[in-house]
Design a protein around this motif. Structure first.
Motif, PDB file in Angstrom:
ATOM      1  N   LYS A 121      -4.852  -1.573  -6.965  1.00  0.00           N
ATOM      2  CA  LYS A 121      -5.739  -0.527  -7.457  1.00  0.00           C
ATOM      3  C   LYS A 121      -4.891   0.740  -7.557  1.00  0.00           C
ATOM      4  CE  LYS A 121      -9.858   2.210  -6.514  1.00  0.00           C
ATOM      5  NZ  LYS A 121      -9.281   3.474  -6.918  1.00  0.00           N
ATOM      6  N   LEU A 122      -4.730   1.252  -8.752  1.00  0.00           N
ATOM      7  CA  LEU A 122      -3.925   2.452  -8.940  1.00  0.00           C
ATOM      8  C   LEU A 122      -4.730   3.673  -8.515  1.00  0.00           C
ATOM      9  CD1 LEU A 122      -2.330   1.594 -12.382  1.00  0.00           C
ATOM     10  CD2 LEU A 122      -1.381   1.240 -10.098  1.00  0.00           C
ATOM     11  N   MET A 123      -4.149   4.489  -7.653  1.00  0.00           N
ATOM     12  CA  MET A 123      -4.837   5.657  -7.118  1.00  0.00           C
ATOM     13  C   MET A 123      -4.445   6.891  -7.929  1.00  0.00           C
ATOM     14  SD  MET A 123      -6.457   4.042  -4.873  1.00  0.00           S
ATOM     15  CE  MET A 123      -7.183   5.100  -3.665  1.00  0.00           C
ATOM     16  N   SER A 124      -5.393   7.777  -8.116  1.00  0.00           N
ATOM     17  CA  SER A 124      -5.142   8.977  -8.932  1.00  0.00           C
ATOM     18  C   SER A 124      -5.140  10.240  -8.073  1.00  0.00           C
ATOM     19  CB  SER A 124      -6.177   9.078 -10.052  1.00  0.00           C
ATOM     20  OG  SER A 124      -7.483   9.111  -9.503  1.00  0.00           O
ATOM     21  N   GLU A 143       6.038  -3.251  -2.623  1.00  0.00           N
ATOM     22  CA  GLU A 143       7.227  -3.961  -2.142  1.00  0.00           C
ATOM     23  C   GLU A 143       7.025  -4.500  -0.723  1.00  0.00           C
ATOM     24  OE1 GLU A 143      10.307  -1.035  -2.597  1.00  0.00           O
ATOM     25  OE2 GLU A 143      10.648  -1.563  -4.703  1.00  0.00           O
ATOM     26  N   THR A 144       6.287  -3.763   0.102  1.00  0.00           N
ATOM     27  CA  THR A 144       6.105  -4.137   1.498  1.00  0.00           C
ATOM     28  C   THR A 144       5.026  -5.191   1.699  1.00  0.00           C
ATOM     29  OG1 THR A 144       6.639  -1.845   2.046  1.00  0.00           O
ATOM     30  CG2 THR A 144       5.825  -3.186   3.826  1.00  0.00           C
ATOM     31  N   THR A 145       3.925  -5.083   0.958  1.00  0.00           N
ATOM     32  CA  THR A 145       2.779  -5.964   1.208  1.00  0.00           C
ATOM     33  C   THR A 145       2.615  -7.088   0.188  1.00  0.00           C
ATOM     34  OG1 THR A 145       1.224  -4.588  -0.048  1.00  0.00           O
ATOM     35  CG2 THR A 145       1.511  -4.072   2.302  1.00  0.00           C
ATOM     36  N   SER A 146       3.233  -6.976  -0.978  1.00  0.00           N
ATOM     37  CA  SER A 146       3.086  -7.967  -2.050  1.00  0.00           C
ATOM     38  C   SER A 146       1.623  -8.353  -2.293  1.00  0.00           C
ATOM     39  CB  SER A 146       3.904  -9.228  -1.729  1.00  0.00           C
ATOM     40  OG  SER A 146       5.255  -8.923  -1.610  1.00  0.00           O
ATOM     41  N   TRP A 189      -6.497  -0.418  -0.711  1.00  0.00           N
ATOM     42  CA  TRP A 189      -6.557   0.935  -1.273  1.00  0.00           C
ATOM     43  C   TRP A 189      -5.786   1.808  -0.320  1.00  0.00           C
ATOM     44  CZ3 TRP A 189     -11.970   2.899  -2.978  1.00  0.00           C
ATOM     45  CH2 TRP A 189     -12.539   2.015  -3.877  1.00  0.00           C
ATOM     46  N   TYR A 190      -5.027   2.729  -0.855  1.00  0.00           N
ATOM     47  CA  TYR A 190      -4.310   3.641   0.021  1.00  0.00           C
ATOM     48  C   TYR A 190      -4.060   4.943  -0.718  1.00  0.00           C
ATOM     49  CZ  TYR A 190      -1.229   5.242   3.686  1.00  0.00           C
ATOM     50  OH  TYR A 190      -0.679   5.952   4.717  1.00  0.00           O
TER      51      TYR A 190
END
Length: 113
Positions: A61-64, A53-56, A21-22
């Protein structure tokens, strides 16, 4: 076995699927308002793309971010235990719902299905 086209976690993984999550905004919380600051949405889209792209990750989880600040259709109650008792549905063309759907659509575009 017939394919349903859906990803299943019962596939033969040799590891535990992982993700992160970010929040992509410099600030976080319900006070973020993408209606007043549309750059929050743009940062979310670009951040989601870069993270994937960086972590694959195995799943996302799409953040809103920016869409937490929503004025619910309720009347304030003195008894805070029932504050949600008078909620009513929002219309299909409500600006908050349209913006949230657009955010998800754009996130899916940058990460793929």
């Amino acid at each position: 076995m017939e394919s349903t086209g859906k990803l299943s976690f019962t596939n033969n993984y040799n590891y535990v699927p992982a993700s992160f999550w970010y929040h992509f905004s410099a600030a976080s919380g319900v006070e973020l308002d993408a209606f007043k600051n549309p750059e929050i949405i743009e940062g979310n889209i670009l951040g989601t793309k870069k993270l994937v792209e960086t972590t694959s990750p195995d799943f996302v989880k799409l953040m809103s971010d920016g869409l937490f600040h929503y004025e619910f259709n309720y009347q304030d109650a003195d008894d805070k235990r029932v504050v949600y008792a008078n909620l009513s549905p929002i219309a299909d063309n409500h600006p908050w719902l349209i913006k949230a759907a657009d955010l998800v659509r754009r996130q899916k575009q940058v990460i793929g299905e």
